[in-house]
Design a protein around this motif. Structure first.
Motif, mmCIF file in Angstrom:
data_model
loop_
_atom_site.group_PDB
_atom_site.id
_atom_site.type_symbol
_atom_site.label_atom_id
_atom_site.label_comp_id
_atom_site.label_asym_id
_atom_site.label_seq_id
_atom_site.Cartn_x
_atom_site.Cartn_y
_atom_site.Cartn_z
ATOM 1 N N LYS A 10 32.016 55.700 48.682
ATOM 2 C CA LYS A 10 32.266 56.969 47.842
ATOM 3 C C LYS A 10 33.237 56.283 46.960
ATOM 4 N N LYS A 11 33.684 57.161 45.929
ATOM 5 C CA LYS A 11 34.546 56.887 45.011
ATOM 6 C C LYS A 11 35.811 56.572 45.757
ATOM 7 N N GLN A 12 36.583 55.503 45.261
ATOM 8 C CA GLN A 12 37.647 55.061 46.011
ATOM 9 C C GLN A 12 38.951 55.820 45.576
ATOM 10 N N ALA A 13 39.966 55.658 46.495
ATOM 11 C CA ALA A 13 41.370 56.345 46.259
ATOM 12 C C ALA A 13 41.911 55.687 44.898
ATOM 13 N N ASP A 14 43.094 56.337 44.611
ATOM 14 C CA ASP A 14 43.875 56.019 43.318
ATOM 15 C C ASP A 14 44.612 54.465 43.623
ATOM 16 N N LEU A 15 44.738 54.106 44.895
ATOM 17 C CA LEU A 15 45.089 53.039 45.293
ATOM 18 C C LEU A 15 44.802 52.314 46.382
ATOM 19 N N VAL A 16 43.972 51.046 46.295
ATOM 20 C CA VAL A 16 43.264 50.413 47.426
ATOM 21 C C VAL A 16 43.532 48.852 47.483
ATOM 22 N N LEU A 17 43.439 48.210 48.611
ATOM 23 C CA LEU A 17 43.388 46.849 48.426
ATOM 24 C C LEU A 17 41.999 46.340 48.711
ATOM 25 N N ALA A 18 41.398 45.613 47.716
ATOM 26 C CA ALA A 18 40.065 45.475 47.794
ATOM 27 C C ALA A 18 40.039 43.683 47.696
ATOM 28 N N ALA A 19 39.467 43.148 48.618
ATOM 29 C CA ALA A 19 39.352 41.437 48.466
ATOM 30 C C ALA A 19 40.740 40.811 47.961
ATOM 31 N N GLY A 20 41.721 41.432 48.496
ATOM 32 C CA GLY A 20 43.080 41.098 48.365
ATOM 33 C C GLY A 20 43.826 41.435 47.032
ATOM 34 N N ALA A 21 42.896 42.011 46.074
ATOM 35 C CA ALA A 21 43.316 42.558 44.916
ATOM 36 C C ALA A 21 43.778 43.972 44.925
ATOM 37 N N VAL A 22 45.136 44.269 44.528
ATOM 38 C CA VAL A 22 45.507 45.700 44.335
ATOM 39 C C VAL A 22 44.698 46.276 43.355
ATOM 40 N N VAL A 23 43.966 47.215 43.504
ATOM 41 C CA VAL A 23 43.106 48.020 42.764
ATOM 42 C C VAL A 23 43.484 49.399 42.624
ATOM 43 N N GLU A 51 41.543 36.260 34.016
ATOM 44 C CA GLU A 51 40.804 35.005 34.594
ATOM 45 C C GLU A 51 41.261 34.888 36.045
ATOM 46 N N HIS A 52 42.474 35.296 36.429
ATOM 47 C CA HIS A 52 42.754 35.073 37.862
ATOM 48 C C HIS A 52 42.183 36.106 38.829
ATOM 49 N N PHE A 53 41.575 37.357 38.033
ATOM 50 C CA PHE A 53 41.352 38.356 38.973
ATOM 51 C C PHE A 53 39.657 38.322 38.936
ATOM 52 N N PRO A 54 39.288 39.067 40.187
ATOM 53 C CA PRO A 54 37.892 39.176 40.215
ATOM 54 C C PRO A 54 37.322 40.270 38.975
ATOM 55 N N LYS A 55 36.078 39.958 38.732
ATOM 56 C CA LYS A 55 35.588 40.854 37.663
ATOM 57 C C LYS A 55 34.712 41.961 38.212
ATOM 58 N N GLU A 56 34.278 41.638 39.614
ATOM 59 C CA GLU A 56 33.293 42.517 40.381
ATOM 60 C C GLU A 56 33.730 42.469 41.745
ATOM 61 N N ILE A 57 33.649 43.446 42.501
ATOM 62 C CA ILE A 57 33.962 43.403 44.023
ATOM 63 C C ILE A 57 32.714 44.194 44.723
ATOM 64 N N PHE A 58 32.236 43.507 45.534
ATOM 65 C CA PHE A 58 30.964 44.177 46.432
ATOM 66 C C PHE A 58 31.240 44.807 47.753
ATOM 67 N N MET A 91 40.258 30.242 40.794
ATOM 68 C CA MET A 91 41.391 30.604 41.606
ATOM 69 C C MET A 91 40.919 31.307 43.107
ATOM 70 N N ARG A 92 41.137 30.915 44.112
ATOM 71 C CA ARG A 92 40.587 31.665 45.157
ATOM 72 C C ARG A 92 41.546 33.096 45.454
ATOM 73 N N LEU A 93 40.628 33.994 46.079
ATOM 74 C CA LEU A 93 41.250 35.647 46.066
ATOM 75 C C LEU A 93 42.387 35.383 46.768
ATOM 76 N N GLY A 94 42.808 34.528 47.936
ATOM 77 C CA GLY A 94 44.031 34.472 48.820
ATOM 78 C C GLY A 94 45.104 34.022 47.951
ATOM 79 N N GLN A 95 44.860 32.855 47.095
ATOM 80 C CA GLN A 95 45.677 32.383 46.034
ATOM 81 C C GLN A 95 46.227 33.461 45.209
ATOM 82 N N MET A 96 45.115 34.116 44.567
ATOM 83 C CA MET A 96 45.599 35.271 43.616
ATOM 84 C C MET A 96 46.680 36.470 44.124
ATOM 85 N N ALA A 97 46.118 36.686 45.437
ATOM 86 C CA ALA A 97 46.889 37.835 46.249
ATOM 87 C C ALA A 97 48.454 37.175 46.596
#
Length: 176
Positions: free
Chosen positions: A35-48, A19-26, A1-7
């Motif tokens: 640096k250490k990320q905030a408690d809520l971020v949008l990364a590559a279309g995923a809510v992290v 399986e619909h979500f990325p295992k790693e983001i760079f 699944m594409r990241l855009g479709q997942m989002a």
């Protein structure tokens, strides 16, 4: 699944498996150390969310929403970003958004709506349906926004996470 479709599916409250979500983001930029990320971020279309945020979320009724582990790396694809993180699948939806009482909401695309950047408390109205069931949900046709119950909001505020969430209260409008 594409990241855009997942989002897109996440925005509509679709229950999805890991399986619909990325295992790693760079990280995008080679000359910048993340640096250490905030408690809520949008990364590559995923809510992290951070591990601390995930711990708070797990104490509440998430319905069919899920948290899936994800690793964040620097641009070199080897060096981890400090912290532990999870993708948040928002797998609950409630038909609670009341467009006719939410005048500051902006039309977005075909049949969708989004929040303006200068949204204030009570600019969004929801029906009493919002008070029932899970503590975390989306309400299509709203895009790029999710809702939290008051009790979950208070717990996140108590954990000092209110700023990153940008909480706004909603008005409850009862049908007449």
């Amino acid at each position: 699944m594409r990241l855009g479709q997942m989002a897109e599916l996440n925005e509509t409250g679709e229950r999805m498996s890991a399986e619909h979500f990325p295992k790693e983001i760079f990280a995008k930029y080679p000359d910048r150390k993340e640096k250490k990320q905030a408690d809520l971020v949008l990364a590559a279309g995923a809510v992290v969310v951070s591990a601390a945020c995930a711990d708070v979320l797990r104490q509440f009724d998430l319905g069919h929403s899920s948290l899936y582990p994800i690793k964040l790396f620097q641009h070199d694809r080897k060096t981890p970003v400090e912290g532990e993180y999870f993708c948040l699948n928002i797998g609950e939806r409630k038909d609670a958004f009341l467009r006719e009482y939410s005048q500051k909401v902006i039309e977005y695309g075909i049949g969708g709506f989004r929040m303006p950047p200068n949204l204030h408390d009570d600019d969004v109205a929801v029906s009493g349906v919002a008070l029932e069931g899970s503590d975390l949900w989306v309400s299509p046709p709203l895009k790029r926004i999710f809702f939290l119950s008051d009790r979950l909001t208070q717990a996140l505020r108590a954990a000092k996470m209110g700023r990153v969430f940008g909480f706004r209260t909603c008005r409850i409008v009862e049908a007449s």
